[in-house]
Design an enzyme around this catalytic site. Structure first.
Site, PDB file in Angstrom:
ATOM      1  N   ARG A 131      26.850 -19.563 -15.605  1.00 25.30           N
ATOM      2  CA  ARG A 131      26.537 -18.557 -14.585  1.00 25.30           C
ATOM      3  C   ARG A 131      26.955 -17.193 -15.110  1.00 25.30           C
ATOM      4  O   ARG A 131      28.130 -16.960 -15.401  1.00 25.30           O
ATOM      5  CB  ARG A 131      27.308 -18.903 -13.308  1.00 25.30           C
ATOM      6  CG  ARG A 131      26.988 -18.096 -12.095  1.00 25.30           C
ATOM      7  CD  ARG A 131      27.359 -18.859 -10.833  1.00 25.30           C
ATOM      8  NE  ARG A 131      26.483 -20.016 -10.703  1.00 25.30           N
ATOM      9  CZ  ARG A 131      25.238 -19.961 -10.200  1.00 25.30           C
ATOM     10  NH1 ARG A 131      24.754 -18.838  -9.738  1.00 25.30           N
ATOM     11  NH2 ARG A 131      24.486 -21.043 -10.154  1.00 25.30           N
ATOM     12  N   TYR A 147      42.537 -10.176 -20.862  1.00 24.08           N
ATOM     13  CA  TYR A 147      41.856  -8.929 -20.508  1.00 24.08           C
ATOM     14  C   TYR A 147      41.197  -8.373 -21.747  1.00 24.08           C
ATOM     15  O   TYR A 147      41.810  -8.357 -22.828  1.00 24.08           O
ATOM     16  CB  TYR A 147      42.845  -7.902 -19.950  1.00 24.08           C
ATOM     17  CG  TYR A 147      42.539  -7.602 -18.505  1.00 24.08           C
ATOM     18  CD1 TYR A 147      41.330  -6.999 -18.171  1.00 24.08           C
ATOM     19  CD2 TYR A 147      43.411  -7.944 -17.487  1.00 24.08           C
ATOM     20  CE1 TYR A 147      41.006  -6.751 -16.845  1.00 24.08           C
ATOM     21  CE2 TYR A 147      43.095  -7.700 -16.162  1.00 24.08           C
ATOM     22  CZ  TYR A 147      41.894  -7.100 -15.850  1.00 24.08           C
ATOM     23  OH  TYR A 147      41.571  -6.862 -14.546  1.00 24.08           O
ATOM     24  N   ASP A 173      13.475  -7.140 -15.413  1.00 26.27           N
ATOM     25  CA  ASP A 173      14.477  -8.117 -14.975  1.00 26.27           C
ATOM     26  C   ASP A 173      13.865  -9.501 -15.191  1.00 26.27           C
ATOM     27  O   ASP A 173      13.027  -9.949 -14.408  1.00 26.27           O
ATOM     28  CB  ASP A 173      14.778  -7.863 -13.498  1.00 26.27           C
ATOM     29  CG  ASP A 173      15.800  -8.845 -12.935  1.00 26.27           C
ATOM     30  OD1 ASP A 173      16.131  -9.836 -13.619  1.00 26.27           O
ATOM     31  OD2 ASP A 173      16.248  -8.613 -11.793  1.00 26.27           O
ATOM     32  N   LYS A 176      19.702 -19.553 -15.163  1.00 31.82           N
ATOM     33  CA  LYS A 176      18.479 -20.097 -14.557  1.00 31.82           C
ATOM     34  C   LYS A 176      17.699 -20.851 -15.636  1.00 31.82           C
ATOM     35  O   LYS A 176      18.233 -21.792 -16.201  1.00 31.82           O
ATOM     36  CB  LYS A 176      17.690 -18.969 -13.901  1.00 31.82           C
ATOM     37  CG  LYS A 176      18.487 -18.308 -12.750  1.00 31.82           C
ATOM     38  CD  LYS A 176      17.714 -17.243 -12.004  1.00 31.82           C
ATOM     39  CE  LYS A 176      18.580 -16.602 -10.926  1.00 31.82           C
ATOM     40  NZ  LYS A 176      17.897 -15.482 -10.256  1.00 31.82           N
ATOM     41  N   THR A 228      19.721 -13.156 -16.018  1.00 33.15           N
ATOM     42  CA  THR A 228      20.815 -14.086 -15.782  1.00 33.15           C
ATOM     43  C   THR A 228      20.864 -15.004 -16.993  1.00 33.15           C
ATOM     44  O   THR A 228      19.923 -15.041 -17.793  1.00 33.15           O
ATOM     45  CB  THR A 228      20.575 -14.972 -14.542  1.00 33.15           C
ATOM     46  OG1 THR A 228      19.384 -15.733 -14.778  1.00 33.15           O
ATOM     47  CG2 THR A 228      20.420 -14.155 -13.279  1.00 33.15           C
ATOM     48  N   GLU A 247      38.814  -5.377 -21.660  1.00 32.03           N
ATOM     49  CA  GLU A 247      37.999  -4.207 -21.336  1.00 32.03           C
ATOM     50  C   GLU A 247      37.653  -3.450 -22.624  1.00 32.03           C
ATOM     51  O   GLU A 247      38.482  -3.320 -23.517  1.00 32.03           O
ATOM     52  CB  GLU A 247      38.825  -3.296 -20.429  1.00 32.03           C
ATOM     53  CG  GLU A 247      38.035  -2.674 -19.313  1.00 32.03           C
ATOM     54  CD  GLU A 247      38.957  -1.922 -18.387  1.00 32.03           C
ATOM     55  OE1 GLU A 247      39.179  -0.739 -18.654  1.00 32.03           O
ATOM     56  OE2 GLU A 247      39.479  -2.533 -17.432  1.00 32.03           O
TER      57      GLU A 247
END
Ligand SMILES: *Cc1c(COP(=O)(O)O)cnc(C)c1O
Length: 485
Positions: A286, A71, A248, A280, A277, A73
């Site tokens: 991913r 974790y 974007d 791509k 992203t 955060e």
């Protein structure tokens, strides 16, 4: 050498994957089998899906480890969990590579996907431009310090903002304020399209629309527009109406990284915030990413837990590896080849009589208007798939067949370029596509019309095309030498 998936030692990678599959197979053999089957399927398909690619074994292997268990955060050096020093190392590395690669002052590498990156960006703009002034006005430093009344006023103000984005049928994305996506429920939305005659963006019309609509956010970027966008012009428009420009670049980030899109066509120096992203055309794992001007950095850093679940350290590590790859000179060669190959594909299609939206391409996307073959996008997509060619149907501007059947087929060059396809292979691919579309006819319906879904293909066409596609693929193997058996 544009094929970075070949830049690994096949014996070492094969041993690594064989061992991994043995470990996995000892628990659930069907999963190990499916992983093997997926490699076989990807090797055997002529993948022209414009949003897909093949990451290198180094990127893929980076994701399968104990970073997944952590974790983390918070941000580098400021975590809400103990023991994050190694996560700090990889997150800081990924962010540094991203800043250097794109020439961005700030990078946030936690978003799990492109959609998540957009949500982070939207909340950052709302925080910076709506929430911060409201806090200042109320003399507060944190939303918890607002009175109930000021809080109600702020919540209403946050819900009362506008977004202007590219229309879906011109190639915009659902997350740019459209109703089926949360962005369409967060913002009042309006869109700009393309010139009906040329299919090109008309900046005078965007300006006119922006002046009428006065958006908080001017969105630019696309997933099915086959041309460059002038981001300097978009920034000018945003400045004229007091909007924040969010670009974007999910689809074309690889072309920006590889310096195919430069100057006015590079969004990074012009936009306030850039989202993308990483899987791509950028050819990473991913995931998603946000680049921003310094004034938005603090707000973007609050992405988790504002709208994101805990960061995925194993994926951030893979982003660091992929971005390191993209900083190597070979990646610029790859990006150039992606764009050159799209030219060859477009010329191969038009010279054989196909109609393309905008008449051509200057990125990695080619959008065929299949109405001239008497087909819907749905029929074209299915017939091509029967013939072993993987594409996806897509709307064209003012689409007569609507968003489900559509009238277009979108194809892209990033994946097959990674496999080493060049001009000759893409010309041959164009020939196969035109042969399939010419040899396919809609099935007649009982009332004498024609079906929008069903079709018939000429005898032997699918099999012949499959064999021809297999020949192309065999000459350019995916992950050459990687052997799982
Ligand atoms: C693909 C895409 C996205 C979504 O990315 P995911 O990783 O699937 O969430 C967002 N915006 C644009 C323009 C895209 O092309």
């Amino acid at each position: 050498m544009t094929d970075a998936t070949a830049s690994f030692d096949p014996a070492t990678a094969s041993a690594a994957y064989r061992s991994a599959l043995q470990v996995i197979g000892a628990v659930e053999p069907r999963v190990a089998e499916a992983i093997g089957a997926e490699l076989a399927d990807q090797r055997a398909s002529l993948k022209l899906i414009a949003s897909e690619n093949y990451a290198s074994p180094a990127v893929l292997l980076t994701m399968g480890n104990w970073f997944s268990d952590k974790y983390a955060e918070g941000t580098v050096g400021h975590r809400f969990y103990a023991g994050c020093q190694n996560v700090d190392t990889v997150e800081a590395l990924a962010a540094e590579h991203a800043r250097e690669l794109f020439g961005a002052p700030y990078a946030y590498v936690q978003p799990h996907s492109g959609i998540d990156a957009n949500l982070v960006a939207f909340w950052a703009v709302l925080a910076q431009r709506v929430e911060l002034p409201a806090l200042e006005k109320a003399g507060a430093t944190h939303v918890n310090d607002l009175t109930a009344e000021d809080w109600t006023t702020l919540r209403r103000a946050l819900g009362d903002q506008r977004m202007l984005g590219m229309s879906l049928d011109a190639g915009g994305h659902l997350t740019h304020g459209f109703r089926p996506n949360i962005s369409g429920k967060m913002f009042e939305q309006s869109s700009y399209g393309t010139d009906p005659k040329t299919g090109l963006l008309d900046y005078a019309l965007v300006r006119e629309r922006a002046k009428e609509f006065r958006p908080l956010i001017l969105m630019a970027g696309y997933s099915a527009y086959p041309r460059r966008v002038d981001f300097a012009a978009m920034r000018e428009i945003a400045d004229e109406v007091g909007a924040t420009l969010v670009v974007d670049m999910a689809h074309f980030a690889g072309l920006v990284a590889g310096k195919v899109l430069t100057g006015d066509f590079d969004p990074v120096p012009h936009a306030h915030v850039v989202t993308t992203t990483t899987h791509k055309s950028l050819r990473g794992p991913r995931g998603g990413m946000v680049l921003a001007q310094p004034e938005f950095a603090d707000a973007v850093d609050r992405g988790c837990p504002m709208v994101l679940g805990g960061p995925l350290p194993h994926v951030m590590a893979a982003k660091a590896v992929a971005l390191a790859e993209a900083r190597q000179p070979a990646f610029a060669g790859y990006a150039r080849a992606v764009a050159d190959n799209a030219q060859s594909l477009a010329e191969g299609l038009t010279s054989r009589g196909a109609t393309l939206v905008t008449g051509g391409t200057d990125n990695h996307i080619v959008l065929i208007d299949v109405t001239s073959f008497g087909l819907t996008g749905r029929q074209a997509e299915s017939a091509l798939l029967d013939a072993g060619i993987v594409t996806n149907r897509n709307s064209v501007p003012a689409d007569p067949n609507g968003a489900w059947y559509t009238s277009g087929v979108r194809i892209g060059t990033p994946a097959l370029t990674t496999r080493g396809f060049g001009a000759a292979e893409f010309d041959r691919t164009a020939e196969l596509i035109v042969d399939v579309l010419s040899g396919t006819t809609p099935t007649a319906t009982q009332d004498g019309g024609s079906s929008r879904a069903r079709y018939a293909m000429a005898d032997g066409l699918a099999g012949r095309t499959r064999a021809a596609a297999a020949e192309l693929l065999d000459a350019h193997p995916l992950y050459p030498g990687l052997d799982l058996a």
